[in-house]
Motif scaffolding. Structure first.
Motif, PDB file in Angstrom:
ATOM      1  N   TYR B  32       0.855  -1.183   0.000  1.00  0.00           N
ATOM      2  CA  TYR B  32       0.000   0.000   0.000  1.00  0.00           C
ATOM      3  C   TYR B  32       0.891   1.233   0.000  1.00  0.00           C
ATOM      4  O   TYR B  32       2.127   1.132   0.167  1.00  0.00           O
ATOM      5  N   GLN B  34       0.842   5.495   1.291  1.00  0.00           N
ATOM      6  CA  GLN B  34       0.145   6.551   2.016  1.00  0.00           C
ATOM      7  C   GLN B  34       0.705   7.915   1.624  1.00  0.00           C
ATOM      8  O   GLN B  34       1.882   8.032   1.293  1.00  0.00           O
ATOM      9  N   LEU B  49      -4.781   6.776   1.859  1.00  0.00           N
ATOM     10  CA  LEU B  49      -4.168   5.457   1.722  1.00  0.00           C
ATOM     11  C   LEU B  49      -4.693   4.835   0.438  1.00  0.00           C
ATOM     12  O   LEU B  49      -5.882   4.938   0.131  1.00  0.00           O
ATOM     13  N   ARG B  51      -4.269   1.005  -1.674  1.00  0.00           N
ATOM     14  CA  ARG B  51      -3.704  -0.344  -1.635  1.00  0.00           C
ATOM     15  C   ARG B  51      -3.298  -0.785  -3.032  1.00  0.00           C
ATOM     16  O   ARG B  51      -3.744  -0.229  -4.039  1.00  0.00           O
ATOM     17  N   PRO B  94       4.845  -1.790   3.824  1.00  0.00           N
ATOM     18  CA  PRO B  94       5.395  -3.141   3.590  1.00  0.00           C
ATOM     19  C   PRO B  94       4.326  -4.220   3.622  1.00  0.00           C
ATOM     20  O   PRO B  94       3.220  -4.017   4.122  1.00  0.00           O
ATOM     21  N   GLY B  96       3.225  -7.921   5.169  1.00  0.00           N
ATOM     22  CA  GLY B  96       3.471  -8.557   6.459  1.00  0.00           C
ATOM     23  C   GLY B  96       2.997  -7.711   7.612  1.00  0.00           C
ATOM     24  O   GLY B  96       2.463  -6.623   7.439  1.00  0.00           O
ATOM     25  N   THR B  98       3.942  -5.617   9.936  1.00  0.00           N
ATOM     26  CA  THR B  98       4.425  -4.396  10.585  1.00  0.00           C
ATOM     27  C   THR B  98       3.951  -3.191   9.783  1.00  0.00           C
ATOM     28  O   THR B  98       3.550  -3.327   8.637  1.00  0.00           O
ATOM     29  N   ASP B  99       4.001  -2.038  10.378  1.00  0.00           N
ATOM     30  CA  ASP B  99       3.659  -0.805   9.682  1.00  0.00           C
ATOM     31  C   ASP B  99       4.899   0.057   9.506  1.00  0.00           C
ATOM     32  O   ASP B  99       4.853   1.262   9.683  1.00  0.00           O
ATOM     33  N   LYS B 100       6.023  -0.549   9.146  1.00  0.00           N
ATOM     34  CA  LYS B 100       7.274   0.192   8.990  1.00  0.00           C
ATOM     35  C   LYS B 100       7.292   0.847   7.619  1.00  0.00           C
ATOM     36  O   LYS B 100       7.695   0.249   6.629  1.00  0.00           O
ATOM     37  N   LEU B 101       6.859   2.093   7.575  1.00  0.00           N
ATOM     38  CA  LEU B 101       6.767   2.813   6.321  1.00  0.00           C
ATOM     39  C   LEU B 101       8.142   3.277   5.853  1.00  0.00           C
ATOM     40  O   LEU B 101       9.024   3.563   6.647  1.00  0.00           O
ATOM     41  N   PHE B 103       9.552   6.425   3.859  1.00  0.00           N
ATOM     42  CA  PHE B 103       9.098   7.746   3.462  1.00  0.00           C
ATOM     43  C   PHE B 103       9.968   8.326   2.357  1.00  0.00           C
ATOM     44  O   PHE B 103      11.190   8.165   2.341  1.00  0.00           O
TER      45      PHE B 103
END
Lengths: 116, 113
Positions: B32, B34, B49, B51, B94, B96, B98-101, B103
Protein backbone atom coordinates in the motif's frame (compact mmCIF):
# COMPACT_ATOMS: atom_id res chain seq x y z
CA UNK A 1 -7.92 15.16 22.17
CA UNK A 2 -4.14 15.49 22.66
CA UNK A 3 -3.01 12.69 20.26
CA UNK A 4 0.79 12.31 20.32
CA UNK A 5 2.66 14.70 22.62
CA UNK A 6 6.42 15.21 22.46
CA UNK A 7 8.61 17.05 24.93
CA UNK A 8 10.72 19.10 24.86
CA UNK A 9 10.06 21.04 21.64
CA UNK A 10 13.62 22.36 21.44
CA UNK A 11 16.89 21.39 23.08
CA UNK A 12 20.57 22.22 22.72
CA UNK A 13 23.06 19.65 23.99
CA UNK A 14 26.80 19.59 24.26
CA UNK A 15 28.76 16.73 22.74
CA UNK A 16 28.83 13.78 25.11
CA UNK A 17 25.76 14.78 27.10
CA UNK A 18 22.77 12.52 27.39
CA UNK A 19 19.06 13.18 27.31
CA UNK A 20 15.67 11.55 26.94
CA UNK A 21 13.08 12.65 24.43
CA UNK A 22 9.62 12.02 25.77
CA UNK A 23 6.65 10.76 23.77
CA UNK A 24 3.17 9.93 25.01
CA UNK A 25 -0.05 9.10 23.19
CA UNK A 26 -3.61 8.94 24.45
CA UNK A 27 -5.19 6.93 21.61
CA UNK A 28 -4.43 3.49 23.09
CA UNK A 29 -2.34 2.62 20.03
CA UNK A 30 -0.16 -0.46 20.28
CA UNK A 31 2.36 0.59 17.62
CA UNK A 32 4.75 3.44 18.29
CA UNK A 33 7.71 4.78 16.29
CA UNK A 34 10.65 7.15 16.50
CA UNK A 35 11.89 8.90 13.36
CA UNK A 36 14.50 11.50 12.61
CA UNK A 37 14.14 14.01 9.80
CA UNK A 38 17.16 15.78 8.36
CA UNK A 39 16.99 18.58 5.77
CA UNK A 40 16.35 17.18 2.29
CA UNK A 41 15.99 13.66 3.64
CA UNK A 42 12.96 11.53 4.27
CA UNK A 43 11.88 10.38 7.69
CA UNK A 44 14.23 7.64 8.87
CA UNK A 45 12.97 5.05 11.35
CA UNK A 46 15.11 4.79 14.48
CA UNK A 47 13.16 2.36 16.65
CA UNK A 48 9.65 1.03 16.82
CA UNK A 49 7.46 -0.89 19.25
CA UNK A 50 4.46 -3.13 18.68
CA UNK A 51 3.38 -3.09 22.32
CA UNK A 52 4.47 -2.62 25.89
CA UNK A 53 7.70 -4.48 26.56
CA UNK A 54 8.48 -5.04 22.85
CA UNK A 55 10.89 -2.87 20.88
CA UNK A 56 12.95 -3.36 17.75
CA UNK A 57 15.52 -1.49 15.69
CA UNK A 58 14.67 0.49 12.63
CA UNK A 59 16.94 1.76 9.87
CA UNK A 60 19.19 4.07 11.95
CA UNK A 61 19.31 2.85 15.58
CA UNK A 62 22.97 3.48 16.41
CA UNK A 63 23.45 5.93 19.26
CA UNK A 64 19.89 5.59 20.54
CA UNK A 65 17.96 3.43 22.98
CA UNK A 66 14.26 3.03 23.72
CA UNK A 67 11.98 1.42 26.26
CA UNK A 68 8.23 0.76 26.30
CA UNK A 69 6.97 0.03 29.80
CA UNK A 70 3.42 1.26 29.13
CA UNK A 71 1.14 1.50 26.10
CA UNK A 72 1.14 5.29 26.35
CA UNK A 73 4.84 6.14 26.62
CA UNK A 74 7.80 5.52 24.32
CA UNK A 75 10.87 7.55 25.39
CA UNK A 76 13.98 7.81 23.21
CA UNK A 77 17.36 7.99 24.93
CA UNK A 78 20.56 9.53 23.58
CA UNK A 79 23.47 8.37 25.73
CA UNK A 80 26.48 10.20 24.27
CA UNK A 81 25.29 13.01 22.06
CA UNK A 82 27.21 13.55 18.82
CA UNK A 83 26.90 16.34 16.22
CA UNK A 84 25.53 13.78 13.72
CA UNK A 85 22.48 13.45 15.95
CA UNK A 86 21.45 17.05 15.30
CA UNK A 87 18.02 16.59 13.74
CA UNK A 88 14.29 16.88 14.21
CA UNK A 89 12.86 13.86 15.99
CA UNK A 90 9.29 12.72 15.49
CA UNK A 91 7.32 10.21 17.47
CA UNK A 92 4.31 8.50 15.93
CA UNK A 93 1.71 5.92 16.83
CA UNK A 94 -0.77 3.75 14.97
CA UNK A 95 -3.55 1.30 15.61
CA UNK A 96 -2.66 -2.38 15.32
CA UNK A 97 -5.19 -3.64 12.79
CA UNK A 98 -5.75 -7.39 13.36
CA UNK A 99 -6.69 -7.73 9.68
CA UNK A 100 -3.26 -6.53 8.60
CA UNK A 101 -1.05 -3.46 8.43
CA UNK A 102 -1.85 -0.20 6.60
CA UNK A 103 -3.08 2.02 9.40
CA UNK A 104 -2.27 5.74 9.30
CA UNK A 105 0.43 6.96 11.62
CA UNK A 106 -0.29 9.86 13.96
CA UNK A 107 2.67 12.14 14.56
CA UNK A 108 3.69 14.53 17.28
CA UNK A 109 5.07 17.96 16.38
CA UNK A 110 8.67 16.96 16.92
CA UNK A 111 11.67 17.78 19.07
CA UNK A 112 14.31 19.99 17.46
CA UNK A 113 17.67 18.90 18.82
CA UNK A 114 21.03 20.58 18.25
CA UNK A 115 24.31 19.04 19.40
CA UNK A 116 27.13 21.55 19.69
CA UNK B 1 18.14 -1.33 -1.81
CA UNK B 2 14.72 0.22 -2.16
CA UNK B 3 14.52 3.78 -3.36
CA UNK B 4 11.65 6.25 -3.29
CA UNK B 5 11.73 9.51 -5.21
CA UNK B 6 9.62 12.62 -5.04
CA UNK B 7 10.21 15.87 -6.90
CA UNK B 8 12.90 17.57 -4.86
CA UNK B 9 12.14 20.96 -6.35
CA UNK B 10 9.19 22.97 -5.14
CA UNK B 11 6.02 22.96 -7.20
CA UNK B 12 4.55 26.43 -7.71
CA UNK B 13 1.04 26.74 -9.09
CA UNK B 14 -1.71 29.31 -9.32
CA UNK B 15 -4.78 29.15 -7.14
CA UNK B 16 -7.60 27.20 -8.77
CA UNK B 17 -5.32 24.97 -10.81
CA UNK B 18 -4.74 21.26 -10.23
CA UNK B 19 -1.50 20.33 -8.49
CA UNK B 20 0.02 16.96 -9.39
CA UNK B 21 2.76 15.45 -7.25
CA UNK B 22 4.72 12.36 -8.22
CA UNK B 23 6.10 9.50 -6.16
CA UNK B 24 8.30 6.92 -7.92
CA UNK B 25 9.90 3.89 -6.34
CA UNK B 26 12.32 1.13 -7.31
CA UNK B 27 13.45 -2.22 -5.89
CA UNK B 28 10.32 -2.53 -3.80
CA UNK B 29 6.84 -3.97 -4.01
CA UNK B 30 4.65 -2.09 -1.53
CA UNK B 31 1.37 -3.52 -0.33
CA UNK B 32 0.00 0.00 0.00
CA UNK B 33 1.02 3.62 -0.22
CA UNK B 34 0.15 6.55 2.02
CA UNK B 35 0.29 10.31 1.49
CA UNK B 36 0.94 12.80 4.29
CA UNK B 37 0.94 16.56 4.55
CA UNK B 38 3.58 18.38 6.60
CA UNK B 39 3.46 22.05 7.52
CA UNK B 40 6.59 23.92 8.68
CA UNK B 41 7.43 23.11 12.28
CA UNK B 42 4.74 20.42 12.52
CA UNK B 43 4.56 16.67 12.26
CA UNK B 44 3.16 14.91 9.18
CA UNK B 45 -0.60 14.47 8.98
CA UNK B 46 -2.14 11.48 7.20
CA UNK B 47 -4.22 12.26 4.09
CA UNK B 48 -4.91 9.17 1.99
CA UNK B 49 -4.17 5.46 1.72
CA UNK B 50 -4.25 3.41 -1.47
CA UNK B 51 -3.70 -0.34 -1.63
CA UNK B 52 -1.92 -2.25 -4.39
CA UNK B 53 -5.19 -3.62 -5.80
CA UNK B 54 -6.71 -0.12 -6.06
CA UNK B 55 -6.14 2.15 -9.04
CA UNK B 56 -7.56 5.36 -7.62
CA UNK B 57 -8.82 6.86 -4.34
CA UNK B 58 -10.56 10.18 -3.77
CA UNK B 59 -11.25 12.34 -0.76
CA UNK B 60 -12.88 15.71 -1.34
CA UNK B 61 -10.42 17.65 -3.57
CA UNK B 62 -7.72 15.02 -3.26
CA UNK B 63 -7.12 12.12 -5.62
CA UNK B 64 -4.36 9.53 -5.57
CA UNK B 65 -3.52 6.91 -8.18
CA UNK B 66 -1.29 3.88 -7.87
CA UNK B 67 0.31 2.15 -10.86
CA UNK B 68 2.24 -0.93 -9.73
CA UNK B 69 3.52 -1.54 -13.28
CA UNK B 70 5.07 1.92 -13.55
CA UNK B 71 5.96 1.83 -9.82
CA UNK B 72 4.42 5.25 -9.44
CA UNK B 73 1.79 7.10 -7.45
CA UNK B 74 0.32 10.45 -8.44
CA UNK B 75 -1.29 12.79 -5.93
CA UNK B 76 -3.67 15.43 -7.25
CA UNK B 77 -5.17 18.45 -5.52
CA UNK B 78 -7.93 19.99 -7.62
CA UNK B 79 -9.04 23.62 -7.30
CA UNK B 80 -5.92 24.30 -5.26
CA UNK B 81 -5.94 27.01 -2.59
CA UNK B 82 -3.14 28.93 -0.84
CA UNK B 83 -4.02 26.91 2.29
CA UNK B 84 -2.87 23.79 0.42
CA UNK B 85 0.71 25.11 0.49
CA UNK B 86 2.77 22.56 2.42
CA UNK B 87 5.17 19.67 1.92
CA UNK B 88 3.59 16.41 0.81
CA UNK B 89 5.21 13.08 1.69
CA UNK B 90 4.56 9.70 0.17
CA UNK B 91 5.27 6.54 2.12
CA UNK B 92 5.50 2.93 0.98
CA UNK B 93 3.84 0.31 3.13
CA UNK B 94 5.39 -3.14 3.59
CA UNK B 95 3.86 -6.57 3.29
CA UNK B 96 3.47 -8.56 6.46
CA UNK B 97 2.59 -7.65 9.99
CA UNK B 98 4.43 -4.40 10.59
CA UNK B 99 3.66 -0.80 9.68
CA UNK B 100 7.27 0.19 8.99
CA UNK B 101 6.77 2.81 6.32
CA UNK B 102 9.46 4.01 3.92
CA UNK B 103 9.10 7.75 3.46
CA UNK B 104 10.05 9.88 0.50
CA UNK B 105 11.78 13.24 0.94
CA UNK B 106 8.61 15.15 0.12
CA UNK B 107 7.61 17.77 -2.41
CA UNK B 108 6.95 21.35 -1.33
CA UNK B 109 3.84 22.82 -2.91
CA UNK B 110 3.32 26.57 -3.08
CA UNK B 111 -0.07 27.83 -4.27
CA UNK B 112 -0.14 31.50 -5.27
CA UNK B 113 -3.31 33.64 -5.21
Amino acid sequence: NAGVTQTPKFRILKIGQSMTLQCTQDMNHNYMYWYRQDPGMGLKLIYYSVGAGITDKGEVPNGYNVSRSTTEDFPLRLELAAPSQTSVYFCASSYANPRGSDQPQHFGDGTRLSIL
Amino acid sequence: SQKIEQNSEALNIQEGKTATLTCNYTNYSPAYLQWYRQDPGRGPVFLLLIRENEKEKRKERLKVTFDTTLKQSLFHITASQPADSATYLCALGPRGGTDKLIFGTGTRLQVFP
